[in-house]
Scaffold this active site. Structure first.
Site, short mmCIF file in Angstrom:
data_model
loop_
_atom_site.label_atom_id
_atom_site.label_comp_id
_atom_site.label_asym_id
_atom_site.label_seq_id
_atom_site.Cartn_x
_atom_site.Cartn_y
_atom_site.Cartn_z
N ARG A 29 -8.05 5.61 0.06
CA ARG A 29 -7.59 4.23 -0.08
C ARG A 29 -6.32 4.00 0.73
O ARG A 29 -5.42 4.85 0.73
CB ARG A 29 -7.37 3.87 -1.55
CG ARG A 29 -8.66 3.87 -2.33
CD ARG A 29 -8.58 3.24 -3.69
NE ARG A 29 -9.83 3.50 -4.41
CZ ARG A 29 -10.94 2.77 -4.28
NH1 ARG A 29 -10.94 1.71 -3.49
NH2 ARG A 29 -12.04 3.10 -4.94
N ASN A 86 -8.70 -0.33 15.03
CA ASN A 86 -7.64 -0.78 15.92
C ASN A 86 -7.40 0.28 16.99
O ASN A 86 -7.43 1.48 16.71
CB ASN A 86 -6.35 -1.03 15.13
CG ASN A 86 -6.49 -2.17 14.14
OD1 ASN A 86 -7.14 -3.17 14.43
ND2 ASN A 86 -5.90 -2.03 12.97
N HIS A 99 -9.34 5.85 13.00
CA HIS A 99 -9.79 5.55 11.65
C HIS A 99 -10.49 4.20 11.60
O HIS A 99 -10.16 3.30 12.37
CB HIS A 99 -8.63 5.57 10.64
CG HIS A 99 -7.46 4.74 11.08
ND1 HIS A 99 -6.54 5.19 12.01
CD2 HIS A 99 -7.06 3.49 10.73
CE1 HIS A 99 -5.63 4.26 12.21
NE2 HIS A 99 -5.92 3.20 11.46
N MET A 100 -11.43 4.09 10.69
CA MET A 100 -12.13 2.83 10.44
C MET A 100 -11.61 2.25 9.13
O MET A 100 -11.56 2.96 8.12
CB MET A 100 -13.64 3.10 10.35
CG MET A 100 -14.47 1.90 9.93
SD MET A 100 -16.21 2.36 9.71
CE MET A 100 -16.76 2.38 11.40
P1 AMP Z 1 -3.73 1.01 11.86
O1 AMP Z 1 -2.79 -0.13 12.07
O2 AMP Z 1 -5.16 0.66 12.17
O3 AMP Z 1 -3.27 2.27 12.58
O4 AMP Z 1 -3.74 1.30 10.30
C1 AMP Z 1 -3.01 2.33 9.71
C2 AMP Z 1 -3.18 2.16 8.22
O5 AMP Z 1 -2.79 3.37 7.59
C3 AMP Z 1 -2.34 1.06 7.60
O6 AMP Z 1 -3.19 0.10 6.98
C4 AMP Z 1 -1.45 1.79 6.60
O7 AMP Z 1 -1.24 1.05 5.42
C5 AMP Z 1 -2.25 3.05 6.34
N1 AMP Z 1 -1.49 4.21 5.90
C6 AMP Z 1 -0.37 4.72 6.46
N2 AMP Z 1 0.04 5.80 5.79
C7 AMP Z 1 -0.84 5.98 4.78
C8 AMP Z 1 -0.97 6.93 3.73
N3 AMP Z 1 -0.09 7.93 3.58
N4 AMP Z 1 -1.99 6.82 2.86
C9 AMP Z 1 -2.87 5.82 2.98
N5 AMP Z 1 -2.83 4.88 3.96
C10 AMP Z 1 -1.82 4.96 4.83
#
Ligand code: AMP
Length: 117
Positions: A29, A86, A99-100
């Site tokens: 999550r 992204n 990541h998706m």
């Molecule tokens: P992006 O902008 O596509 O790189 O999304 C990165 C996502 O990772 C964001 O939605 C963050 O909220 C999420 N994120 C960052 N650190 C963590 C973590 N430790 N556990 C869960 N989600 C995370």
């Protein structure tokens, strides 16, 4: 490439709400959920961005979609959901481990934000 926090989550070295894991992918999550269901599905192999994928990654990347479908069913997202990957600066990628995002549980509106941040 530099290791990210997602590699530590995959190896269970730091806590995360992991909802699925197999030999190819891990799902957990999002810590900053943007919808009632917001799950990140990541290949266990540390691919930095969508611009770095190769033929060798096709099995793991296909698995992202089948796991997304199963998780969407488990989350009760029968009205639909959004899958997002992204990529780099203009895609607003923050974590450089591909990541998706699986987002659902409410009507998500039009696809693109028009803000500049
Ligand atoms: P992006 O902008 O596509 O790189 O999304 C990165 C996502 O990772 C964001 O939605 C963050 O909220 C999420 N994120 C960052 N650190 C963590 C973590 N430790 N556990 C869960 N989600 C995370």
């Amino acid at each position: 490439m530099a290791e990210t926090i997602f590699a530590k989550i995959i190896r269970k070295e730091i806590p995360a709400d992991i909802v699925y894991q197999d030999e190819l992918v891990t799902a957990f999550r999002d810590i900053n959920a943007q919808a009632p269901s917001h799950i990140l599905i990541v290949p266990n192999k540390a691919i930095a961005t969508a611009a770095d994928v190769t033929h060798e990654d096709e099995l793991a990347l296909g698995r992202l979609f089948t796991v997304a479908r199963k998780l969407a069913e488990a989350e009760g997202l029968e009205k639909g959901y959004r899958l997002i990957v992204n990529c780099k600066e203009h895609g607003h990628q923050e974590v450089f481990h591909l990541h998706m995002h699986l987002l659902g549980g409410r009507a998500l509106g039009p696809m693109l934000s028009i803000t500049n941040d």
